[in-house]
Design a protein around this motif. Structure first.
Motif, mmCIF file in Angstrom:
data_model
loop_
_atom_site.group_PDB
_atom_site.id
_atom_site.type_symbol
_atom_site.label_atom_id
_atom_site.label_comp_id
_atom_site.label_asym_id
_atom_site.label_seq_id
_atom_site.Cartn_x
_atom_site.Cartn_y
_atom_site.Cartn_z
ATOM 1 N N GLU A 84 1.045 -1.092 0.187
ATOM 2 C CA GLU A 84 0.302 -0.050 -0.009
ATOM 3 C C GLU A 84 0.719 1.233 0.039
ATOM 4 N N VAL A 85 0.409 2.705 -0.496
ATOM 5 C CA VAL A 85 1.272 3.273 -0.498
ATOM 6 C C VAL A 85 0.333 5.078 -0.446
ATOM 7 N N ASP A 86 0.499 5.322 0.655
ATOM 8 C CA ASP A 86 -0.434 6.697 0.339
ATOM 9 C C ASP A 86 0.717 8.110 0.189
ATOM 10 N N VAL A 87 0.666 8.901 -0.801
ATOM 11 C CA VAL A 87 0.708 9.441 -1.523
ATOM 12 C C VAL A 87 0.615 11.446 -0.909
ATOM 13 N N ALA A 88 1.735 11.846 -0.588
ATOM 14 C CA ALA A 88 0.400 13.064 0.356
ATOM 15 C C ALA A 88 1.470 14.498 -0.695
ATOM 16 N N ASN A 89 0.392 15.167 -0.202
ATOM 17 C CA ASN A 89 1.089 17.431 -1.292
ATOM 18 C C ASN A 89 2.349 17.423 0.447
ATOM 19 N N GLY A 90 3.256 18.774 -0.916
ATOM 20 C CA GLY A 90 3.523 19.405 0.628
ATOM 21 C C GLY A 90 3.563 19.705 1.909
ATOM 22 N N GLU A 91 1.476 20.056 1.765
ATOM 23 C CA GLU A 91 1.100 20.536 2.997
ATOM 24 C C GLU A 91 0.781 18.493 3.615
ATOM 25 N N ASN A 92 1.578 18.003 4.023
ATOM 26 C CA ASN A 92 0.898 16.520 4.786
ATOM 27 C C ASN A 92 -0.166 16.245 4.118
ATOM 28 N N THR A 93 -0.851 16.335 3.527
ATOM 29 C CA THR A 93 -2.528 16.154 2.981
ATOM 30 C C THR A 93 -2.556 14.809 2.261
ATOM 31 N N LEU A 94 -3.042 14.583 2.390
ATOM 32 C CA LEU A 94 -3.434 12.809 1.660
ATOM 33 C C LEU A 94 -4.141 12.869 0.184
ATOM 34 N N VAL A 95 -3.422 12.850 -1.540
ATOM 35 C CA VAL A 95 -4.359 13.301 -2.302
ATOM 36 C C VAL A 95 -4.377 12.447 -2.857
ATOM 37 N N ALA A 96 -4.235 11.123 -2.771
ATOM 38 C CA ALA A 96 -3.821 9.901 -3.200
ATOM 39 C C ALA A 96 -3.058 8.118 -2.587
ATOM 40 N N LYS A 97 -4.412 7.106 -3.044
ATOM 41 C CA LYS A 97 -3.642 6.676 -2.093
ATOM 42 C C LYS A 97 -3.820 4.531 -3.614
ATOM 43 N N GLY A 98 -2.508 4.268 -2.891
ATOM 44 C CA GLY A 98 -2.263 2.974 -4.403
ATOM 45 C C GLY A 98 -1.897 1.686 -3.689
ATOM 46 N N ARG A 99 -2.752 0.784 -4.354
ATOM 47 C CA ARG A 99 -2.345 -0.206 -3.961
ATOM 48 C C ARG A 99 -1.421 -1.311 -4.984
ATOM 49 N N ALA A 100 -0.800 -1.861 -4.835
ATOM 50 C CA ALA A 100 0.125 -2.617 -5.876
ATOM 51 C C ALA A 100 0.457 -4.157 -5.251
ATOM 52 N N VAL A 101 0.396 -4.577 -6.711
ATOM 53 C CA VAL A 101 0.812 -6.817 -7.056
ATOM 54 C C VAL A 101 1.755 -6.304 -7.609
ATOM 55 N N PHE A 102 3.381 -7.347 -6.333
ATOM 56 C CA PHE A 102 4.797 -7.611 -7.910
ATOM 57 C C PHE A 102 4.503 -9.159 -7.590
ATOM 58 N N TYR A 103 5.173 -9.340 -8.087
ATOM 59 C CA TYR A 103 5.316 -11.260 -8.433
ATOM 60 C C TYR A 103 7.384 -11.067 -8.131
ATOM 61 N N ILE A 104 7.274 -11.955 -7.895
ATOM 62 C CA ILE A 104 8.773 -12.267 -6.953
ATOM 63 C C ILE A 104 9.669 -13.166 -7.951
ATOM 64 N N THR A 105 10.232 -12.632 -8.795
ATOM 65 C CA THR A 105 10.978 -13.253 -9.583
ATOM 66 C C THR A 105 12.438 -14.104 -9.795
ATOM 67 N N GLY A 106 13.226 -13.737 -7.998
ATOM 68 C CA GLY A 106 14.048 -14.671 -7.936
ATOM 69 C C GLY A 106 14.779 -14.139 -6.321
ATOM 70 N N GLU A 107 15.750 -14.363 -5.916
ATOM 71 C CA GLU A 107 16.396 -13.857 -4.830
ATOM 72 C C GLU A 107 16.902 -12.151 -5.742
ATOM 73 N N ASP A 108 16.898 -11.527 -4.821
ATOM 74 C CA ASP A 108 17.960 -10.305 -5.103
ATOM 75 C C ASP A 108 19.619 -10.153 -4.685
ATOM 76 N N THR A 109 20.533 -10.321 -5.574
ATOM 77 C CA THR A 109 21.974 -10.211 -5.006
ATOM 78 C C THR A 109 22.366 -8.963 -5.059
ATOM 79 N N GLY A 110 21.355 -7.870 -5.979
ATOM 80 C CA GLY A 110 23.071 -7.136 -6.051
ATOM 81 C C GLY A 110 24.029 -6.597 -6.967
ATOM 82 N N GLU A 111 23.121 -8.029 -8.365
ATOM 83 C CA GLU A 111 24.157 -7.586 -8.924
ATOM 84 C C GLU A 111 23.330 -7.500 -10.365
ATOM 85 N N TYR A 112 23.010 -6.465 -11.306
ATOM 86 C CA TYR A 112 22.793 -6.355 -12.561
ATOM 87 C C TYR A 112 23.633 -6.191 -13.127
#
Length: 138
Positions: free
Chosen positions: A110-138
């Motif tokens: 879940e993601v809360d998005v606020a403006n500079g006055e810290n007023t909530l302007v949007a709320k998001g939800r996201a679903v991600f698929y795990i493709t594997g372990e992240d080793t930090g090598e790119y």
């Protein structure tokens, strides 16, 4: 790597799209992130307000960074955004993302998005698929 969330924070500061938005990865921790984006006139929609696509991109980025702190490689499956208020192009957006469910292959955030006055302007939800372990090598 001793401090994976810090590595992820530093890594995303080099991603071209994140740099294009002039986004700052302010904070990371296991399953969470805090991102800010200073807005500019180029982000305007036809009404002169910040385009919703900028907000949607920020939701996706913040969620992705939060989930990468789990040491997994992920790809977006779905992102939804509910918009509450328009945002001026001379404002700053702040997105705070957090893991809400950790499955074997799917992660939900879940993601809360606020403006500079810290007023909530949007709320998001996201679903991600795990493709594997992240080793930090790119």
């Amino acid at each position: 790597m001793d401090n994976w969330p810090e590595f992820i924070k530093q890594h995303f500061m080099t991603v071209p799209f994140v740099r294009f938005l002039d986004a700052a990865v302010v904070e990371t921790g296991r399953g969470r992130s805090l991102i800010t984006v200073p807005l500019r006139a180029e982000f305007a929609n036809s009404y002169g307000m910040t385009h919703g696509g900028v907000v949607a991109a920020l939701v996706d980025i913040a969620a992705g960074i939060a989930l990468r702190t789990l040491k997994v490689r992920v790809v977006t499956v779905e992102t939804t955004v509910n918009y509450f208020l328009p945002v001026a192009t001379d404002d700053t957006l702040r997105a705070e993302a957090r893991l809400v469910h950790e499955g074997h292959k799917l992660l939900h955030a879940e993601v809360d998005v606020a403006n500079g006055e810290n007023t909530l302007v949007a709320k998001g939800r996201a679903v991600f698929y795990i493709t594997g372990e992240d080793t930090g090598e790119y």
